[in-house]
Design a protein around this motif. Structure first.
Motif: not given
Length: 119
Positions: A64-70
């Motif tokens: 969620l954080g590193t992947g999607i929001l990145g």
């Protein structure tokens, strides 16, 4: 290896959402200000801080954080838009965009952390 897959698949999804919202912005928002990128980066800052404040398990945070929001947020587009404003000699708009992005981004992150702390 699984972390690589989590981050990569999340980034692909986030980039697709960013692209779609960017296209919608071009179609419906007729403003001479990079409002879509500002929106994406501010909402991304808020959501990332909110997730961080919930102390998610590492695999979920990577997705969620590193992947999607990145993939959803975009520092490179932000900088290319700043350069474009500079080249067009729109210095006041450039300064407003830069200042509002950084200050409001920090405020959005603080709001996300604060909201996550409310139980």
């Amino acid at each position: 290896m699984i972390n690589f897959v989590l981050v990569g698949s999340g980034a692909a999804l986030g980039a697709c959402v960013r692209y779609h919202l960017g296209e919608l912005g071009k179609r419906y928002l007729k403003v001479d200000f990079p409002v879509v990128t500002l929106f994406l980066n501010l909402t991304g800052s808020f959501i990332l801080a909110y997730l961080f404040g919930h102390h998610l398990a590492t695999p979920l945070y990577l997705f969620l954080g590193t992947g999607i929001l990145g993939g959803y947020t975009t520092f490179s587009t932000f900088n290319s838009e700043l350069v474009l404003l500079w080249q067009r000699r729109r210095y006041q708009t450039m300064l407003w965009y830069c200042t509002s992005s950084y200050i409001c981004g920090l405020l959005a992150a603080v709001a996300g952390l604060w909201l996550a702390a409310i139980k």
